[in-house]
Design a protein around this motif. Structure first.
Motif, PDB file in Angstrom:
ATOM      1  N   LYS A  99       0.845  -1.191   0.000  1.00 41.53           N
ATOM      2  CA  LYS A  99       0.000   0.000   0.000  1.00 41.53           C
ATOM      3  C   LYS A  99       0.886   1.250   0.000  1.00 41.53           C
ATOM      4  O   LYS A  99       1.882   1.312   0.732  1.00 41.53           O
ATOM      5  CB  LYS A  99      -0.894   0.023   1.237  1.00 41.53           C
ATOM      6  CG  LYS A  99      -1.976  -1.047   1.254  1.00 41.53           C
ATOM      7  CD  LYS A  99      -2.834  -0.910   2.503  1.00 41.53           C
ATOM      8  CE  LYS A  99      -3.933  -1.960   2.528  1.00 41.53           C
ATOM      9  NZ  LYS A  99      -4.787  -1.836   3.740  1.00 41.53           N
ATOM     10  N   THR A 101       2.165   5.078   0.775  1.00 46.16           N
ATOM     11  CA  THR A 101       2.068   6.086   1.838  1.00 46.16           C
ATOM     12  C   THR A 101       1.420   7.347   1.261  1.00 46.16           C
ATOM     13  O   THR A 101       1.274   7.510   0.043  1.00 46.16           O
ATOM     14  CB  THR A 101       3.457   6.430   2.377  1.00 46.16           C
ATOM     15  OG1 THR A 101       4.231   6.994   1.297  1.00 46.16           O
ATOM     16  CG2 THR A 101       4.159   5.189   2.918  1.00 46.16           C
ATOM     17  N   ASP A 102       1.068   8.265   2.157  1.00 46.52           N
ATOM     18  CA  ASP A 102       0.485   9.537   1.707  1.00 46.52           C
ATOM     19  C   ASP A 102       1.460  10.297   0.812  1.00 46.52           C
ATOM     20  O   ASP A 102       1.054  10.917  -0.190  1.00 46.52           O
ATOM     21  CB  ASP A 102       0.113  10.395   2.916  1.00 46.52           C
ATOM     22  CG  ASP A 102      -1.068   9.827   3.701  1.00 46.52           C
ATOM     23  OD1 ASP A 102      -1.790   8.975   3.136  1.00 46.52           O
ATOM     24  OD2 ASP A 102      -1.245  10.222   4.871  1.00 46.52           O
ATOM     25  N   ILE A 105       1.461   8.745  -2.598  1.00 45.23           N
ATOM     26  CA  ILE A 105       0.202   9.047  -3.291  1.00 45.23           C
ATOM     27  C   ILE A 105       0.236  10.455  -3.868  1.00 45.23           C
ATOM     28  O   ILE A 105      -0.217  10.695  -5.006  1.00 45.23           O
ATOM     29  CB  ILE A 105      -0.997   8.871  -2.336  1.00 45.23           C
ATOM     30  CG1 ILE A 105      -1.226   7.369  -2.093  1.00 45.23           C
ATOM     31  CG2 ILE A 105      -2.257   9.514  -2.900  1.00 45.23           C
ATOM     32  CD1 ILE A 105      -2.238   7.078  -1.013  1.00 45.23           C
ATOM     33  N   ARG A 106       0.793  11.406  -3.113  1.00 48.43           N
ATOM     34  CA  ARG A 106       0.873  12.782  -3.627  1.00 48.43           C
ATOM     35  C   ARG A 106       1.747  12.845  -4.880  1.00 48.43           C
ATOM     36  O   ARG A 106       1.414  13.553  -5.840  1.00 48.43           O
ATOM     37  CB  ARG A 106       1.404  13.710  -2.532  1.00 48.43           C
ATOM     38  CG  ARG A 106       0.339  14.155  -1.543  1.00 48.43           C
ATOM     39  CD  ARG A 106       0.833  15.290  -0.657  1.00 48.43           C
ATOM     40  NE  ARG A 106       1.771  14.808   0.347  1.00 48.43           N
ATOM     41  CZ  ARG A 106       1.420  14.325   1.532  1.00 48.43           C
ATOM     42  NH1 ARG A 106       0.134  14.225   1.862  1.00 48.43           N
ATOM     43  NH2 ARG A 106       2.338  13.928   2.395  1.00 48.43           N
ATOM     44  N   ASN A 109      -0.049  11.118  -7.992  1.00 46.60           N
ATOM     45  CA  ASN A 109      -1.201  11.821  -8.566  1.00 46.60           C
ATOM     46  C   ASN A 109      -0.856  13.233  -9.029  1.00 46.60           C
ATOM     47  O   ASN A 109      -1.751  14.010  -9.355  1.00 46.60           O
ATOM     48  CB  ASN A 109      -2.343  11.846  -7.552  1.00 46.60           C
ATOM     49  CG  ASN A 109      -2.959  10.473  -7.350  1.00 46.60           C
ATOM     50  OD1 ASN A 109      -3.781  10.023  -8.140  1.00 46.60           O
ATOM     51  ND2 ASN A 109      -2.536   9.778  -6.295  1.00 46.60           N
ATOM     52  N   HIS A 119      -3.871   5.089  -5.170  1.00 46.74           N
ATOM     53  CA  HIS A 119      -4.948   5.591  -4.309  1.00 46.74           C
ATOM     54  C   HIS A 119      -4.825   5.098  -2.875  1.00 46.74           C
ATOM     55  O   HIS A 119      -4.275   4.016  -2.614  1.00 46.74           O
ATOM     56  CB  HIS A 119      -6.305   5.190  -4.886  1.00 46.74           C
ATOM     57  CG  HIS A 119      -6.537   5.707  -6.273  1.00 46.74           C
ATOM     58  ND1 HIS A 119      -6.774   7.041  -6.545  1.00 46.74           N
ATOM     59  CD2 HIS A 119      -6.525   5.078  -7.477  1.00 46.74           C
ATOM     60  CE1 HIS A 119      -6.918   7.215  -7.861  1.00 46.74           C
ATOM     61  NE2 HIS A 119      -6.768   6.034  -8.437  1.00 46.74           N
ATOM     62  N   VAL A 120      -5.380   5.892  -1.967  1.00 47.72           N
ATOM     63  CA  VAL A 120      -5.359   5.585  -0.540  1.00 47.72           C
ATOM     64  C   VAL A 120      -6.050   4.253  -0.281  1.00 47.72           C
ATOM     65  O   VAL A 120      -7.153   4.000  -0.770  1.00 47.72           O
ATOM     66  CB  VAL A 120      -6.058   6.694   0.271  1.00 47.72           C
ATOM     67  CG1 VAL A 120      -6.128   6.306   1.757  1.00 47.72           C
ATOM     68  CG2 VAL A 120      -5.343   8.021   0.100  1.00 47.72           C
ATOM     69  N   GLY A 121      -5.388   3.388   0.465  1.00 48.63           N
ATOM     70  CA  GLY A 121      -5.987   2.123   0.863  1.00 48.63           C
ATOM     71  C   GLY A 121      -5.928   1.026  -0.181  1.00 48.63           C
ATOM     72  O   GLY A 121      -6.235  -0.130   0.121  1.00 48.63           O
ATOM     73  N   HIS A 122      -5.542   1.362  -1.410  1.00 49.11           N
ATOM     74  CA  HIS A 122      -5.463   0.342  -2.461  1.00 49.11           C
ATOM     75  C   HIS A 122      -4.145  -0.428  -2.333  1.00 49.11           C
ATOM     76  O   HIS A 122      -3.128   0.118  -1.905  1.00 49.11           O
ATOM     77  CB  HIS A 122      -5.552   0.975  -3.842  1.00 49.11           C
ATOM     78  CG  HIS A 122      -6.914   1.476  -4.176  1.00 49.11           C
ATOM     79  ND1 HIS A 122      -7.355   1.665  -5.474  1.00 49.11           N
ATOM     80  CD2 HIS A 122      -7.972   1.822  -3.388  1.00 49.11           C
ATOM     81  CE1 HIS A 122      -8.599   2.113  -5.467  1.00 49.11           C
ATOM     82  NE2 HIS A 122      -8.983   2.229  -4.209  1.00 49.11           N
ATOM     83  N   GLU A 123      -4.190  -1.692  -2.724  1.00 51.81           N
ATOM     84  CA  GLU A 123      -3.000  -2.521  -2.745  1.00 51.81           C
ATOM     85  C   GLU A 123      -2.562  -2.763  -4.186  1.00 51.81           C
ATOM     86  O   GLU A 123      -3.399  -2.919  -5.082  1.00 51.81           O
ATOM     87  CB  GLU A 123      -3.265  -3.867  -2.066  1.00 51.81           C
ATOM     88  CG  GLU A 123      -3.479  -3.776  -0.570  1.00 51.81           C
ATOM     89  CD  GLU A 123      -3.602  -5.147   0.065  1.00 51.81           C
ATOM     90  OE1 GLU A 123      -3.159  -5.308   1.215  1.00 51.81           O
ATOM     91  OE2 GLU A 123      -4.146  -6.064  -0.597  1.00 51.81           O
TER      92      GLU A 123
END
Length: 429
Positions: A99, A101-102, A105-106, A109, A119-123
């Motif tokens: 997964k 991290t924040d 993800i930043r 995207n 995406h948040v929470g996606h594996e």
């Protein structure tokens, strides 16, 4: 032999023993690889460029090859190497899920960077991230591979540095796992480094990275040559198009050049970069161009320069292929020092190649050493074949004094005892 001559030899022997006990004199440093090689025949419009054989490291072309420069997303080949190593060692599998991290993800995207969205929470599986890293040059995916291997970005960057040191690349600057400038990875910026700091290697060192990757994990080509593939994230598909436009089906493809990898890289500081690989007449070449023009995202300059380089190589050299156990006429045996057998038969140790000038001086082969010390085992490297074009050595990155292919022993022999060795030395025969 007279008594006087025998006595003189005994005196010489005693002197030799004394000399062996003296401190060794330091040996001067090995010949350095030239910064420029054949640039009088082809002057590319780039800051730096190199071409080598992927197996031997034979230098075929070089322009400013020793100067460290920003490598941008060519960095990802180091990340890929360490990922494949972790899989080989059983620490990861292709199906391992991770997964983001924040901070990742930043980055993933940010539409200003090459990416596939995460995406948040996606594996995401290692295979997905690996494909996105090589095909779409996805920065978030590369960072997530680093996280999967080492747990976080900073320890992974340290692992990258350690790997380069093991390859004797000592002038590299590495701050990020994806090749973005330090400031662009947010909370994952390398501590203590300037915000503008970027990963830097020389063209020579970048070629060495490619050489290790292709040698240890040749299967990387199967993914690197994919022109288009969808990234599937639950119910979402993101179309990925390879940034290597020289692949079949893309705008800079040339069927005569047969490029099937490896990786582009672009930042403002780096300009347009490209490490390519291609097969030619049974051999494989690695080329690197760095600092090509990059007016905008549609500029093909790095591919045009790579085409010029490959075309030059193909009209200038021809690969001579050597197969395992092949013997070279006139160099089929060598002497053995202190062996029960006085000589052994030798031949090529492993499949390899040498690039010979097409219209230049005739290729000449000799033994680097014409004598091997006993004992000798079957299959051991007994000496090396040294290749020259006329009297000029062909240059290798690992052997600047000449391209060498290992010659193996076809026979074994034991070492004779001290008395026999001394007798041979004293009386000859």
């Amino acid at each position: 032999m007279t008594f006087k001559h025998k006595f003189n030899r005994i005196i010489v022997a005693l002197v030799a023993i004394v000399l062996l006990m003296l401190p060794a004199v330091p040996i001067s440093a090995a010949t350095q690889v030239p910064n420029d090689y054949n640039t009088n025949q082809l002057n590319l419009n780039v800051k730096s460029a190199i071409a080598i054989d992927s197996k031997t490291g034979q230098l075929l072309y070089g322009k400013n090859i020793n100067q460290p420069l920003p490598i941008a997303s060519m960095t990802k080949l180091i990340t890929v190497y360490l990922t494949l190593t972790a899989i080989k060692e059983g620490k990861l599998t292709w199906q391992t899920k991770v997964k983001p991290t924040d901070a990742i993800i930043r980055v993933a995207n940010n539409k200003d960077f090459s990416n596939v969205p995460l995406h948040v929470g996606h594996e995401y599986s290692i295979k997905q991230l690996y494909q996105a890293t090589l095909i779409e040059s996805a920065n978030g995916a590369a960072m997530l591979l680093g996280q999967a291997v080492s747990g976080a970005q900073v320890p992974f960057v340290k692992k990258m540095r350690q790997q380069l040191t093991r390859w004797q690349i000592n002038d590299a600057q590495i701050y990020t796992s994806c090749g973005l400038p330090n400031k662009d990875v947010g909370a994952d910026a390398y501590p203590g480094a300037a915000s503008q700091a970027e990963n830097e290697l020389s063209a020579k060192d970048m070629a060495i990275v490619g050489q290790h990757l292709l040698t240890d994990f040749p299967q990387v080509i199967k993914t690197a040559k994919i022109a288009r593939l969808d990234f599937i994230d639950q119910n979402t598909r993101t179309a990925m198009v390879n940034f290597n436009w020289m692949l079949k089906g893309l705008s800079q493809y040339n069927p005569q050049l047969k490029v099937d990898g490896l990786k582009t890289g672009t930042t403002d500081a780096a300009g347009a970069c490209f490490i390519a690989t291609a097969e030619h007449n049974g051999a494989r070449i690695i080329t690197v161009v760095m600092g090509a023009a990059h007016r905008d995202g549609s500029d093909p300059s790095r591919f045009i320069q790579t085409k010029e380089l490959l075309s030059y190589l193909y009209r200038t050299y021809r690969p001579i292929i050597f197969t395992k156990n092949e013997v070279i006429t006139g160099l089929t045996s060598m002497k053995v020092h202190n062996g029960k057998a006085r000589q052994i038969n030798i031949g090529i140790k492993e499949n390899s190649e040498v690039w010979a000038p097409i219209n230049g001086a005739k290729l000449h082969v000799e033994l680097a050493d014409d004598q091997v010390e006993a004992p000798v085992k079957v299959g051991q490297t007994a000496t090396n074949y040294l290749f020259k074009a006329g009297s000029a050595p062909l240059i290798s990155l690992t052997n600047p004094s000449g391209v060498r292919l290992p010659a193996k022993a076809f026979q074994r022999t034991t070492k004779v005892n001290f008395l026999v060795r001394f007798w041979r030395w004293l009386f000859g025969g």
